[in-house]
Design an enzyme around this catalytic site. Sequence first.
Site, PDB file in Angstrom:
ATOM      1  N   ASP A 166      -9.956   3.052   5.577  1.00  0.00           N
ATOM      2  CA  ASP A 166      -8.845   2.979   6.528  1.00  0.00           C
ATOM      3  C   ASP A 166      -9.278   3.703   7.803  1.00  0.00           C
ATOM      4  OD1 ASP A 166      -6.524   3.224   7.989  1.00  0.00           O
ATOM      5  OD2 ASP A 166      -5.339   4.142   6.386  1.00  0.00           O
ATOM      6  N   GLU A 197      -8.469   3.941  11.758  1.00  0.00           N
ATOM      7  CA  GLU A 197      -7.425   3.610  12.724  1.00  0.00           C
ATOM      8  C   GLU A 197      -7.165   4.817  13.615  1.00  0.00           C
ATOM      9  OE1 GLU A 197      -3.316   3.756  11.145  1.00  0.00           O
ATOM     10  OE2 GLU A 197      -4.257   3.685   9.135  1.00  0.00           O
ATOM     11  N   ASP A 241       0.861  -1.184   0.000  1.00  0.00           N
ATOM     12  CA  ASP A 241       0.000   0.000   0.000  1.00  0.00           C
ATOM     13  C   ASP A 241       0.891   1.225   0.000  1.00  0.00           C
ATOM     14  OD1 ASP A 241       0.082   1.067   3.067  1.00  0.00           O
ATOM     15  OD2 ASP A 241       0.021  -1.119   3.065  1.00  0.00           O
TER      16      ASP A 241
END
Length: 279
Positions: free
Chosen positions: A167, A169, A78
Amino acid sequence: MPVHGSGTAAPRSRRRFAAGTLLAALALALAAPGPASAAGSAAFPERGTARMGQGVIAHDGQGGTPAGARAVQTEGVDVSGHQGDVAWPVLWNSGVKWAYVKATEGTYYKNTSFTQQYNGSYDVGMIRGTYHFATPDTTGGAAQANYFVDNGGGWSRDGRTLPGVLDIEWNPYGAQCYGKTQAGMVAWIRDFVNTYRARTGRDAVIYTATSWWKDCTGNDAGFGATNPLWVARYNGTVGELPAGWGYYTMWQYTSSGPTVGDHNRFNGDVDRVVALANG
């Protein structure tokens, strides 16, 4: 008529005045921002610079890398704007077969290296997709899902385009759960994935770390039946998974791999990667 005690009253008055002045100056000094508080505010990075897995080492630490796999797994990477132009032929020749590229963050940032990264991975033969770095403290889940789809986060059934990734987090810009309650965070994620599915026909992949998921969603088990899991753990084994998922689809296992840093394993051979791309 003489004023009794006038010889001592004046010095006392002056001493009281001096003491008051000193206390006022001390109070101002204590209230003023010192080097420590200035450093604390400067410690947060600039908005838009967040990248996948940025908080993993700080919060979960890191161990060794996987020595080998008992089942077939496929290497992937990534990338985001901080890598700039990526040497895709080098990665392809090293065995990397799939890639995810950061497209957006919040509703305020688009990856300035997106074209080279997204097209470059495709041009060497990789199966690729895009991810969105969530900032639930800035705008709602639906707004961010729409921004993502409108700026590189779409999907097409061509066998080479993976579904988009949320994503979610640790917050690199402040409180780790973005000021949300656990119920509020679950609702935000639900708004994002529902909107993404309505726009693209695909269920978004959820990238997260188990410890963050426990802290910030209360280990909610409501997404495992629909959204593939991409788990972050920098160690020799994948460890415990968040509630609701019996297995992971992808595993980010290091941020210090060859060429670009972030390396991952897909839980299956390359045909399974193609199957995810095709929906």
